[in-house]
Design a protein around this motif. Structure first.
Motif, PDB file in Angstrom:
ATOM      1  N   MET A 222       0.823  -1.207   0.000  1.00  0.00           N
ATOM      2  CA  MET A 222       0.000   0.000   0.000  1.00  0.00           C
ATOM      3  C   MET A 222       0.856   1.254   0.000  1.00  0.00           C
ATOM      4  N   ALA A 223       2.018   1.205   0.663  1.00  0.00           N
ATOM      5  CA  ALA A 223       2.932   2.347   0.639  1.00  0.00           C
ATOM      6  C   ALA A 223       3.467   2.582  -0.768  1.00  0.00           C
ATOM      7  N   ALA A 224       3.666   1.503  -1.527  1.00  0.00           N
ATOM      8  CA  ALA A 224       4.203   1.607  -2.884  1.00  0.00           C
ATOM      9  C   ALA A 224       3.132   1.921  -3.916  1.00  0.00           C
ATOM     10  N   ALA A 225       1.870   1.739  -3.573  1.00  0.00           N
ATOM     11  CA  ALA A 225       0.773   1.889  -4.536  1.00  0.00           C
ATOM     12  C   ALA A 225       0.431   3.346  -4.784  1.00  0.00           C
ATOM     13  N   ALA A 226      -0.081   3.597  -5.962  1.00  0.00           N
ATOM     14  CA  ALA A 226      -0.591   4.921  -6.308  1.00  0.00           C
ATOM     15  C   ALA A 226      -1.955   5.145  -5.644  1.00  0.00           C
ATOM     16  N   ILE A 227      -2.346   6.406  -5.534  1.00  0.00           N
ATOM     17  CA  ILE A 227      -3.731   6.706  -5.155  1.00  0.00           C
ATOM     18  C   ILE A 227      -4.650   6.096  -6.217  1.00  0.00           C
ATOM     19  N   LEU A 228      -5.684   5.400  -5.769  1.00  0.00           N
ATOM     20  CA  LEU A 228      -6.598   4.642  -6.631  1.00  0.00           C
ATOM     21  C   LEU A 228      -5.917   3.432  -7.266  1.00  0.00           C
ATOM     22  N   GLY A 229      -4.817   2.979  -6.652  1.00  0.00           N
ATOM     23  CA  GLY A 229      -4.167   1.765  -7.133  1.00  0.00           C
ATOM     24  C   GLY A 229      -4.988   0.535  -6.827  1.00  0.00           C
ATOM     25  N   ARG A 230      -4.643  -0.568  -7.490  1.00  0.00           N
ATOM     26  CA  ARG A 230      -5.307  -1.855  -7.250  1.00  0.00           C
ATOM     27  C   ARG A 230      -4.270  -2.883  -6.800  1.00  0.00           C
ATOM     28  N   ILE A 231      -4.647  -3.672  -5.814  1.00  0.00           N
ATOM     29  CA  ILE A 231      -3.807  -4.774  -5.332  1.00  0.00           C
ATOM     30  C   ILE A 231      -4.636  -6.046  -5.424  1.00  0.00           C
ATOM     31  N   VAL A 232      -4.148  -7.016  -6.199  1.00  0.00           N
ATOM     32  CA  VAL A 232      -4.860  -8.282  -6.393  1.00  0.00           C
ATOM     33  C   VAL A 232      -4.152  -9.363  -5.592  1.00  0.00           C
ATOM     34  N   ASN A 233      -4.855  -9.938  -4.630  1.00  0.00           N
ATOM     35  CA  ASN A 233      -4.295 -10.971  -3.762  1.00  0.00           C
ATOM     36  C   ASN A 233      -4.453 -12.332  -4.420  1.00  0.00           C
ATOM     37  N   VAL A 234      -3.354 -12.861  -4.943  1.00  0.00           N
ATOM     38  CA  VAL A 234      -3.365 -14.141  -5.654  1.00  0.00           C
ATOM     39  C   VAL A 234      -2.861 -15.276  -4.770  1.00  0.00           C
ATOM     40  N   GLY A 235      -1.856 -14.980  -3.928  1.00  0.00           N
ATOM     41  CA  GLY A 235      -1.250 -16.041  -3.123  1.00  0.00           C
ATOM     42  C   GLY A 235      -0.836 -15.541  -1.753  1.00  0.00           C
ATOM     43  N   ARG A 236      -0.575 -16.480  -0.855  1.00  0.00           N
ATOM     44  CA  ARG A 236      -0.250 -16.149   0.515  1.00  0.00           C
ATOM     45  C   ARG A 236       0.998 -16.896   0.971  1.00  0.00           C
ATOM     46  N   LEU A 237       2.066 -16.782   0.156  1.00  0.00           N
ATOM     47  CA  LEU A 237       3.302 -17.488   0.465  1.00  0.00           C
ATOM     48  C   LEU A 237       3.921 -17.017   1.778  1.00  0.00           C
ATOM     49  N   GLY A 238       3.632 -15.782   2.171  1.00  0.00           N
ATOM     50  CA  GLY A 238       4.179 -15.237   3.409  1.00  0.00           C
ATOM     51  C   GLY A 238       3.310 -15.485   4.626  1.00  0.00           C
ATOM     52  N   GLY A 239       2.199 -16.188   4.457  1.00  0.00           N
ATOM     53  CA  GLY A 239       1.307 -16.477   5.579  1.00  0.00           C
ATOM     54  C   GLY A 239      -0.124 -16.073   5.280  1.00  0.00           C
ATOM     55  N   MET A 240      -1.036 -16.619   6.050  1.00  0.00           N
ATOM     56  CA  MET A 240      -2.467 -16.409   5.817  1.00  0.00           C
ATOM     57  C   MET A 240      -3.023 -15.174   6.538  1.00  0.00           C
ATOM     58  N   LYS A 241      -2.316 -14.658   7.536  1.00  0.00           N
ATOM     59  CA  LYS A 241      -2.821 -13.514   8.309  1.00  0.00           C
ATOM     60  C   LYS A 241      -1.668 -12.551   8.575  1.00  0.00           C
ATOM     61  N   GLY A 242      -2.025 -11.293   8.828  1.00  0.00           N
ATOM     62  CA  GLY A 242      -1.004 -10.298   9.116  1.00  0.00           C
ATOM     63  C   GLY A 242      -1.623  -8.957   9.445  1.00  0.00           C
ATOM     64  N   GLU A 243      -0.769  -7.955   9.649  1.00  0.00           N
ATOM     65  CA  GLU A 243      -1.235  -6.615   9.970  1.00  0.00           C
ATOM     66  C   GLU A 243      -1.733  -5.910   8.710  1.00  0.00           C
ATOM     67  N   PHE A 244      -2.687  -5.009   8.902  1.00  0.00           N
ATOM     68  CA  PHE A 244      -3.270  -4.268   7.780  1.00  0.00           C
ATOM     69  C   PHE A 244      -3.485  -2.830   8.225  1.00  0.00           C
ATOM     70  N   ASP A 245      -2.876  -1.896   7.491  1.00  0.00           N
ATOM     71  CA  ASP A 245      -2.986  -0.481   7.811  1.00  0.00           C
ATOM     72  C   ASP A 245      -4.268   0.064   7.175  1.00  0.00           C
ATOM     73  N   TYR A 246      -5.343   0.053   7.939  1.00  0.00           N
ATOM     74  CA  TYR A 246      -6.647   0.473   7.417  1.00  0.00           C
ATOM     75  C   TYR A 246      -6.638   1.931   6.973  1.00  0.00           C
ATOM     76  N   ASP A 247      -5.914   2.765   7.701  1.00  0.00           N
ATOM     77  CA  ASP A 247      -5.915   4.186   7.371  1.00  0.00           C
ATOM     78  C   ASP A 247      -5.198   4.442   6.046  1.00  0.00           C
ATOM     79  N   LEU A 248      -4.075   3.771   5.826  1.00  0.00           N
ATOM     80  CA  LEU A 248      -3.359   3.929   4.559  1.00  0.00           C
ATOM     81  C   LEU A 248      -4.204   3.424   3.394  1.00  0.00           C
ATOM     82  N   HIS A 249      -4.910   2.333   3.631  1.00  0.00           N
ATOM     83  CA  HIS A 249      -5.821   1.781   2.621  1.00  0.00           C
ATOM     84  C   HIS A 249      -6.877   2.816   2.233  1.00  0.00           C
ATOM     85  N   ALA A 250      -7.452   3.461   3.224  1.00  0.00           N
ATOM     86  CA  ALA A 250      -8.476   4.473   2.963  1.00  0.00           C
ATOM     87  C   ALA A 250      -7.875   5.730   2.341  1.00  0.00           C
ATOM     88  N   LEU A 251      -6.712   6.141   2.864  1.00  0.00           N
ATOM     89  CA  LEU A 251      -6.076   7.364   2.395  1.00  0.00           C
ATOM     90  C   LEU A 251      -5.792   7.310   0.893  1.00  0.00           C
TER      91      LEU A 251
END
Length: 322
Positions: A222-251
């Protein structure tokens, strides 16, 4: 027939019933089958969607020759060389929905090469063009780019008109090879400054579309993404759960999109395969989209091939030869 079957003692090369095609299926005499990460889960006794448990034949894709077709099949006939996503591909015979299958291009593509293409084609075309809505001139980042699916994803992105294609790998040797597969900028996600390097490469804007096979790097994505960027979750090689910055996602007003074939209907999968073929087949026939083969094993050594994948020392596809 012989097959690689899940047992209480691991994957065993043993006898299994030869399948028969249903009305919409083709029966493939398998010549080669390719390994995918999901095969490790099935081999260890877990389920992948509806597939799994003792007695399961491992495998998600294969290539071979059509031996028989179901009553409703119109596009294939016995003798056709085909590649397809197919449950139970680690066997001498497998059945596949005819709507998932492709005829192997008549450009001297070997069965070993074809065996690793079907899942990568449908997964990455859908992630980039379908779910990801890639437009010509946009920037793309593939997380986990040194996998077979990732390598083809970078090539598809470039073929579909991406302005800059970036790929990640934590292995220096693999990163050095990414350029051969359409990568303009190879990144190491162990470097905490990698999101800044993405911004630099995109003129400060950030990347338009990220196809993520890792997931544990979500906040950096999300830090690397553009405003109105898209992130497609295809795989979870790093694990099934983790932290999520909700504010950055919204911003940044990011679209975070989850995809899997496990909950798609046959009709949805057929539509995805058809769309991929329409966009990519001329390039595949011309040999412009390709995958390296890391190592081949005979079918009888399926357990050893799975161990090779689990060791994560490969670059490209691991293939079983029947």
């Amino acid at each position: 027939m012989k097959a690689a079957v899940v047992t209480e003692n691991g994957v065993q090369y043993t006898d299994a019933p030869k399948p028969s095609p249903k009305a919409n299926e083709i029966l493939i005499k398998v010549k080669a089958a390719s390994l995918n990460r999901a095969d490790l889960a099935v081999a260890s006794g877990n389920r992948h969607g509806t597939v799994g448990g003792p007695g399961t034949i491992v495998g998600l894709e294969c290539a071979g020759e059509v031996e028989a077709v179901g009553a409703d099949v119109k596009d294939f006939k016995p003798g056709d060389r085909v590649m397809s996503s197919a449950a139970g591909g680690f066997a001498e015979y497998a059945v596949a929905d005819s709507g998932r299958a492709h005829k192997i291009p008549a450009n001297n593509m070997s069965y070993e090469q074809a065996a690793g293409m079907a899942v990568a084609i449908q997964t990455m075309h859908n992630a980039l063009v379908g779910a990801g809505r890639l437009k010509k001139g946009e920037s793309v980042l593939i997380q986990g780019a040194s996998s077979g699916v990732g390598l083809l994803g970078m090539q598809i992105a470039k073929h579909m008109g991406a302005s800059i294609v970036m790929g990640t790998s934590t292995n220096e040797g693999r990163r050095s090879k990414l350029k051969e597969f359409g990568c303009d900028l190879a990144l190491d996600t162990n470097d905490p400054k990698w999101p800044e390097k993405v911004k630099e490469a995109t003129g400060g804007k950030g990347v338009d579309l990220i196809v993520d096979q890792v997931s544990s790097v979500m906040n950096q994505n999300m830090a690397a993404a553009a405003i109105l960027g898209r992130i497609v979750n295809v795989g979870r090689l790093g694990g099934m759960k983790g932290e999520f910055d909700y504010d950055l996602h919204a911003l940044k007003r990011i679209d975070y999109i989850g995809v899997t074939f496990r909950t798609r209907s046959p009709e949805e999968v057929r539509a995805i395969v058809k769309a991929a073929r329409a966009d990519l087949w001329p390039a595949i026939e011309a040999g412009k989209l390709h995958l390296p083969i890391d190592k081949t094993f005979p079918l009888a050594q399926a357990a050893e091939a799975l161990a090779h994948m689990k060791a994560n020392a490969h670059f490209g596809k691991i293939v079983l030869v029947v």
